[in-house]
Design a protein around this motif. Structure first.
Motif, PDB file in Angstrom:
ATOM      1  N   GLY A  20      -5.899  12.535   7.916  1.00 61.20           N
ATOM      2  CA  GLY A  20      -4.805  11.783   7.310  1.00 61.20           C
ATOM      3  C   GLY A  20      -4.364  10.613   8.164  1.00 61.20           C
ATOM      4  N   TRP A  21      -4.279  10.823   9.445  1.00 62.39           N
ATOM      5  CA  TRP A  21      -3.851   9.742  10.344  1.00 62.39           C
ATOM      6  C   TRP A  21      -4.910   8.654  10.431  1.00 62.39           C
ATOM      7  CZ3 TRP A  21       0.996   9.397  10.885  1.00 62.39           C
ATOM      8  CH2 TRP A  21       1.779  10.540  10.881  1.00 62.39           C
ATOM      9  N   GLU A  22      -6.176   9.045  10.356  1.00 69.34           N
ATOM     10  CA  GLU A  22      -7.250   8.043  10.344  1.00 69.34           C
ATOM     11  C   GLU A  22      -7.161   7.204   9.073  1.00 69.34           C
ATOM     12  OE1 GLU A  22      -9.975   5.824  12.027  1.00 69.34           O
ATOM     13  OE2 GLU A  22      -9.105   7.565  13.015  1.00 69.34           O
ATOM     14  N   ARG A  23      -6.875   7.843   7.957  1.00 73.95           N
ATOM     15  CA  ARG A  23      -6.688   7.107   6.696  1.00 73.95           C
ATOM     16  C   ARG A  23      -5.498   6.161   6.793  1.00 73.95           C
ATOM     17  NH1 ARG A  23      -9.873   8.371   2.860  1.00 73.95           N
ATOM     18  NH2 ARG A  23     -10.847  10.386   2.652  1.00 73.95           N
ATOM     19  N   GLY A  54      -6.040  -0.111  -1.139  1.00 72.33           N
ATOM     20  CA  GLY A  54      -6.224   1.304  -0.828  1.00 72.33           C
ATOM     21  C   GLY A  54      -6.628   1.464   0.629  1.00 72.33           C
ATOM     22  N   ASP A  55      -6.978   2.678   0.996  1.00 71.95           N
ATOM     23  CA  ASP A  55      -7.277   2.946   2.402  1.00 71.95           C
ATOM     24  C   ASP A  55      -8.757   2.819   2.761  1.00 71.95           C
ATOM     25  OD1 ASP A  55      -8.113   5.219   1.080  1.00 71.95           O
ATOM     26  OD2 ASP A  55      -7.392   6.591   2.612  1.00 71.95           O
ATOM     27  N   GLY A  56      -9.576   2.313   1.850  1.00 72.86           N
ATOM     28  CA  GLY A  56     -10.979   2.091   2.182  1.00 72.86           C
ATOM     29  C   GLY A  56     -11.124   0.919   3.129  1.00 72.86           C
ATOM     30  N   ALA A  94       0.856  -1.180   0.000  1.00 73.31           N
ATOM     31  CA  ALA A  94       0.000   0.000   0.000  1.00 73.31           C
ATOM     32  C   ALA A  94       0.891   1.228   0.000  1.00 73.31           C
ATOM     33  CB  ALA A  94      -0.896   0.002   1.229  1.00 73.31           C
ATOM     34  N   GLY A  95       0.328   2.343  -0.424  1.00 77.88           N
ATOM     35  CA  GLY A  95       1.086   3.586  -0.460  1.00 77.88           C
ATOM     36  C   GLY A  95       0.651   4.533   0.639  1.00 77.88           C
ATOM     37  N   LEU A  96       1.632   5.083   1.314  1.00 81.05           N
ATOM     38  CA  LEU A  96       1.415   6.100   2.339  1.00 81.05           C
ATOM     39  C   LEU A  96       2.431   7.201   2.087  1.00 81.05           C
ATOM     40  CD1 LEU A  96       0.255   7.112   5.081  1.00 81.05           C
ATOM     41  CD2 LEU A  96       2.038   5.767   6.177  1.00 81.05           C
ATOM     42  N   VAL A  97       1.951   8.402   1.793  1.00 80.46           N
ATOM     43  CA  VAL A  97       2.857   9.507   1.498  1.00 80.46           C
ATOM     44  C   VAL A  97       2.505  10.704   2.375  1.00 80.46           C
ATOM     45  CG1 VAL A  97       3.309   8.786  -0.883  1.00 80.46           C
ATOM     46  CG2 VAL A  97       1.419  10.322  -0.413  1.00 80.46           C
ATOM     47  N   CYS A  98       3.489  11.530   2.629  1.00 75.81           N
ATOM     48  CA  CYS A  98       3.308  12.725   3.443  1.00 75.81           C
ATOM     49  C   CYS A  98       3.912  13.904   2.706  1.00 75.81           C
ATOM     50  CB  CYS A  98       3.988  12.529   4.801  1.00 75.81           C
ATOM     51  SG  CYS A  98       3.794  13.947   5.899  1.00 75.81           S
ATOM     52  N   GLY A  99       3.207  15.017   2.711  1.00 74.28           N
ATOM     53  CA  GLY A  99       3.695  16.216   2.049  1.00 74.28           C
ATOM     54  C   GLY A  99       3.550  17.425   2.946  1.00 74.28           C
ATOM     55  N   GLY A 100       4.164  18.518   2.532  1.00 78.57           N
ATOM     56  CA  GLY A 100       4.174  19.728   3.345  1.00 78.57           C
ATOM     57  C   GLY A 100       2.956  20.608   3.168  1.00 78.57           C
ATOM     58  N   CYS A 126      -2.747   9.806   2.029  1.00 82.83           N
ATOM     59  CA  CYS A 126      -1.940  11.011   1.831  1.00 82.83           C
ATOM     60  C   CYS A 126      -2.103  11.884   3.069  1.00 82.83           C
ATOM     61  CB  CYS A 126      -2.405  11.793   0.610  1.00 82.83           C
ATOM     62  SG  CYS A 126      -2.195  10.941  -0.954  1.00 82.83           S
ATOM     63  N   ILE A 127      -0.997  12.247   3.648  1.00 83.11           N
ATOM     64  CA  ILE A 127      -1.033  13.013   4.890  1.00 83.11           C
ATOM     65  C   ILE A 127      -0.246  14.297   4.704  1.00 83.11           C
ATOM     66  CG2 ILE A 127      -0.383  12.992   7.329  1.00 83.11           C
ATOM     67  CD1 ILE A 127      -0.508   9.952   7.217  1.00 83.11           C
ATOM     68  N   GLN A 128      -0.757  15.377   5.298  1.00 80.81           N
ATOM     69  CA  GLN A 128       0.015  16.608   5.395  1.00 80.81           C
ATOM     70  C   GLN A 128       0.793  16.543   6.701  1.00 80.81           C
ATOM     71  OE1 GLN A 128      -2.393  20.115   5.072  1.00 80.81           O
ATOM     72  NE2 GLN A 128      -3.628  19.213   3.459  1.00 80.81           N
ATOM     73  N   HIS A 129       1.992  17.060   6.700  1.00 84.05           N
ATOM     74  CA  HIS A 129       2.845  16.912   7.882  1.00 84.05           C
ATOM     75  C   HIS A 129       2.247  17.540   9.129  1.00 84.05           C
ATOM     76  CE1 HIS A 129       4.494  20.996   8.384  1.00 84.05           C
ATOM     77  NE2 HIS A 129       4.288  21.079   7.074  1.00 84.05           N
TER      78      HIS A 129
END
Length: 94
Positions: free
Chosen positions: A70-73, A47-49, A15-21, A61-64
Motif C-alpha cells: 500500500g505504501w509503495e502504491r 491512478g497509481d500506475g 488522485a485518490g488515496l484512502v486508508c481502511g481498517g 488503497c492502504i490498510q492501516h
C-alpha cells in the motif's frame, strides 16, 4: 459550491488515496466517490500506475496496518501526480 462555481479546481491534477481498517473495509467505494467529486470539478485524475512499477489502479488503497504494498502504491501515486502536474501546468494558467 464556491470552488466549483469559480472553477478553482479546473485542470488541477488530483488522485485518490484512502486508508481502511481491513482488506475489504470500503476503500474502493470511497475512492470512487472521491474521483466522482474531482470529475465534477473538472480535475485531471491520475491512478497509481507508473512506468517504473505495475500498471496500477484507480488510486492507492492502504490498510492501516499494511507495511509494504500500500505504501509503495502511495509513493507511485505521488510521483504520478507530480509528473502530471508538471506536464499540464500550462492548462492552469489564467
Amino acid at each position: 459550491r464556491r470552488l466549483r462555481k469559480e472553477k478553482v479546481l479546473l485542470n488541477v491534477v488530483g488522485a485518490g488515496l484512502v486508508c481502511g481498517g481491513s482488506r475489504f473495509g470500503g476503500q474502493e467505494p470511497t475512492l470512487i466517490t472521491l474521483i466522482a467529486m474531482m470529475l465534477c470539478h473538472g480535475m485531471t485524475i491520475v491512478g497509481d500506475g507508473h512506468r517504473d512499477a505495475e500498471a496500477g489502479h484507480l488510486g492507492a488503497c492502504i490498510q492501516h496496518n499494511e507495511q509494504d504494498n500500500g505504501w509503495e502504491r502511495a509513493k507511485n501515486l505521488g510521483r504520478r501526480v507530480a509528473e502530471a502536474a508538471r506536464t499540464t501546468q500550462h492548462l492552469r494558467r489564467r
